[in-house]
Design a protein around this motif. Structure first.
Motif, short mmCIF file in Angstrom:
data_model
loop_
_atom_site.label_atom_id
_atom_site.label_comp_id
_atom_site.label_asym_id
_atom_site.label_seq_id
_atom_site.Cartn_x
_atom_site.Cartn_y
_atom_site.Cartn_z
N LYS A 25 0.67 -1.20 0.03
CA LYS A 25 -0.02 0.01 0.00
C LYS A 25 0.89 1.33 0.18
N TYR A 26 0.37 2.18 -0.60
CA TYR A 26 0.73 3.64 -0.74
C TYR A 26 -0.05 4.20 0.53
N TRP A 27 0.59 4.52 1.65
CA TRP A 27 -0.20 5.31 2.82
C TRP A 27 0.77 5.93 3.54
N GLY A 28 0.88 7.18 3.17
CA GLY A 28 1.28 8.20 3.81
C GLY A 28 2.15 9.07 2.69
N LYS A 29 2.26 10.28 2.78
CA LYS A 29 2.91 11.30 1.98
C LYS A 29 4.24 11.78 2.31
N ALA A 30 5.35 11.80 1.61
CA ALA A 30 6.31 12.36 1.52
C ALA A 30 6.08 13.87 1.88
N ILE A 34 3.53 17.18 -4.40
CA ILE A 34 2.09 16.72 -4.22
C ILE A 34 1.78 15.02 -4.45
N ASN A 35 1.20 14.50 -3.50
CA ASN A 35 1.08 13.00 -3.55
C ASN A 35 2.31 12.30 -3.84
N LYS A 36 3.62 12.59 -3.46
CA LYS A 36 4.80 11.93 -3.52
C LYS A 36 4.46 10.67 -2.51
N PRO A 37 4.81 9.56 -2.47
CA PRO A 37 4.63 8.61 -1.51
C PRO A 37 5.69 8.08 -0.62
N ALA A 38 5.37 8.20 0.59
CA ALA A 38 6.13 7.74 1.54
C ALA A 38 6.67 6.19 1.47
N THR A 39 5.68 5.54 0.93
CA THR A 39 5.88 4.00 0.95
C THR A 39 6.09 3.62 -0.44
N PRO A 40 6.65 2.41 -0.90
CA PRO A 40 6.61 2.16 -2.23
C PRO A 40 5.27 1.36 -2.18
N SER A 41 4.43 1.11 -3.48
CA SER A 41 3.63 0.29 -3.66
C SER A 41 3.20 -0.59 -4.85
N LEU A 42 2.72 -1.72 -4.99
CA LEU A 42 2.52 -2.73 -5.81
C LEU A 42 1.11 -2.77 -6.24
N GLY A 43 0.77 -2.35 -7.53
CA GLY A 43 -0.86 -2.29 -7.66
C GLY A 43 -1.00 -3.29 -8.79
N LEU A 44 -2.29 -3.88 -9.31
CA LEU A 44 -2.70 -4.45 -10.35
C LEU A 44 -4.04 -3.58 -10.74
N THR A 45 -4.13 -3.64 -12.10
CA THR A 45 -5.10 -2.83 -12.77
C THR A 45 -6.46 -3.82 -12.73
N LEU A 46 -7.58 -3.49 -12.17
CA LEU A 46 -8.70 -4.48 -12.51
C LEU A 46 -9.55 -4.30 -13.71
N THR A 47 -10.15 -5.44 -14.01
CA THR A 47 -11.29 -5.29 -15.15
C THR A 47 -12.09 -6.35 -14.54
N PRO A 48 -13.46 -6.19 -14.64
CA PRO A 48 -14.09 -5.06 -15.36
C PRO A 48 -14.61 -3.83 -14.86
N ASP A 200 0.73 12.35 10.71
CA ASP A 200 1.00 13.36 11.71
C ASP A 200 0.81 12.96 13.27
N THR A 201 -0.12 11.85 13.27
CA THR A 201 -0.62 11.47 14.76
C THR A 201 -0.23 9.95 15.23
N SER A 202 -0.04 9.23 14.12
CA SER A 202 0.12 7.94 14.60
C SER A 202 1.34 7.27 15.28
N PRO A 203 1.57 6.67 16.45
CA PRO A 203 2.91 6.47 16.83
C PRO A 203 3.40 5.38 16.07
N TYR A 204 2.65 4.71 15.23
CA TYR A 204 3.19 3.30 14.51
C TYR A 204 3.36 3.97 13.09
N TYR A 205 3.53 5.14 12.81
CA TYR A 205 3.42 5.40 11.39
C TYR A 205 5.08 5.17 10.97
N ASP A 206 6.12 5.58 11.78
CA ASP A 206 7.51 5.48 11.14
C ASP A 206 7.77 3.99 11.17
N ALA A 207 7.23 3.13 11.93
CA ALA A 207 7.46 1.70 11.87
C ALA A 207 6.82 1.10 10.55
#
Ligand code: PMV
Length: 329
Positions: A25-30, A34-48, A200-207
């Motif tokens: 998951k992309y979860w967290g902005k650098a 604008i919308n630069k991710p703090a985490t790497p993500s792997l996505g798959l494009t869904l159909t239909p 900004d507020t989660s103590p678990y964010y850095d981990a």
């Protein structure tokens, strides 16, 4: 980029795109950009599942509708500003977007919506943007849209301005995603607000950020060898740790509804019986079940027993966005 044709005759352009479901998951902005991710993500494009966007120029001000509902422009302003730069003069857009699946419900409609908008707007401008430039533009609308400009499997590295394609939609034909819409309404907190608040507020964010790189690396290895068990296991860790940041933030956020939790347990029970199914969720209560085509019937049967009111949709890995000629619109 190709130069804009002076005699460019197009007055409107339509494109469609499928949503990008994240396995990591992309979860967290650098902090910057604008919308630069703090985490790497792997996505798959869904159909239909599909979003359509038809764009034309407007006389005096932008107008964006989604499924017929006029949208507040602040959400779209940075994207519209970037898209307007494709033109050699100041322009306003009229954008009509529709989704074939619930909007803002945790099914990544913003990824497919902005991917379709980026492609349609570049066509309207008479520009032949590379996928990479489309990814940069779509990202400004919604981070996950950076991935949705390609079909197949797409990686978006941490801090990157655009995603990059890994494998096309033909790479793993047996892979299926059963989309379970457990709650139809729009989510109360947008993913963009939730991820900023988590940072900004989660103590678990850095981990979370630290662990993400490791999970992502494992997911790429599993994908390279088409190891569904390994990939499913990492996808579970990724979404559960992402939700961990939300449970711990201030104020805490719980997107899940009882049926979300029921499906987590159902998948666990099926795995114990030897049926390979791994759930993932995004910023919302909906559950997506990753599995192989051969197991779909058994899983649907079990879903029907446990949640007869559910109408699961069996999706697979699809192609990237495409333009729709105006004669067929
Ligand atoms: O693209 P956004 O701002 O809607 O954020 C998407 C966040 C997740 O869907 C939860 C994860 C992802 O990588 O798509």
């Amino acid at each position: 980029m190709m130069p804009q044709s002076e005699s460019h005759p197009i007055t409107s352009a339509t494109a469609c795109a499928g949503p990008s479901l994240a396995l990591t998951k992309y979860w967290g902005k650098a902090k910057h950009g604008i919308n630069k991710p703090a985490t790497p993500s792997l996505g798959l494009t869904l159909t239909p599942l599909q979003s359509h966007a038809t764009v034309s120029l407007a006389a005096d001000g932008h107008e964006v509708t989604v499924n017929g509902v006029v949208q507040p422009l602040d959400r779209f302003a940075p994207f519209l500003k970037a898209a307007a730069k494709l033109f050699d003069r100041p322009v306003y857009f009229k954008a009509l977007c529709t989704n074939s699946f619930p909007t803002s419900a945790g099914l990544a409609s913003s990824s497919s919506g902005f991917a379709a908008l980026a492609l349609a707007m570049s066509q309207l401008a008479g520009r032949d943007l590379s996928h990479t430039n489309l990814s940069v533009l779509a990202r400004i609308g919604s981070g996950s849209a950076a991935r949705a400009v390609w079909g197949g499997f797409v990686e978006w590295p941490a801090g990157a301005a655009h995603a990059r394609p890994l494998y096309d939609e033909s790479y793993w034909p047996e892979l299926r995603v059963i989309v379970c819409l457990v709650h139809p309404g729009c989510k109360a907190v947008s993913s963009r607000n939730a991820m900023t608040q988590a940072r900004d507020t989660s103590p678990y964010y850095d981990a979370w950020v630290k662990e993400s790189a490791c999970m992502h690396h494992g997911a790429l290895t599993a994908l390279a060898s088409q190891d569904l068990e390994q990939l499913g296991d990492i996808a579970r860790h990724s979404y559960l740790r992402m939700f961990g940041t939300m449970l711990a933030m201030s104020p805490p956020l719980v997107y899940w509804v009882p049926a979300s939790v029921q499906l987590i347990h159902l998948a666990q029970g099926l795995r114990k019986q030897g049926i390979g199914v791994w759930e993932t969720m995004d910023a919302g209560p909906q559950v997506k079940l990753l599995c192989a085509a051969q197991d779909v019937d058994a899983i649907l049967c079990r879903l029907n027993e446990a949640l007869p009111e559910l109408t699961p949709l069996v999706a697979q890995v699809g192609a990237g966005p495409c333009l729709i000629p105006s004669t067929t619109v």
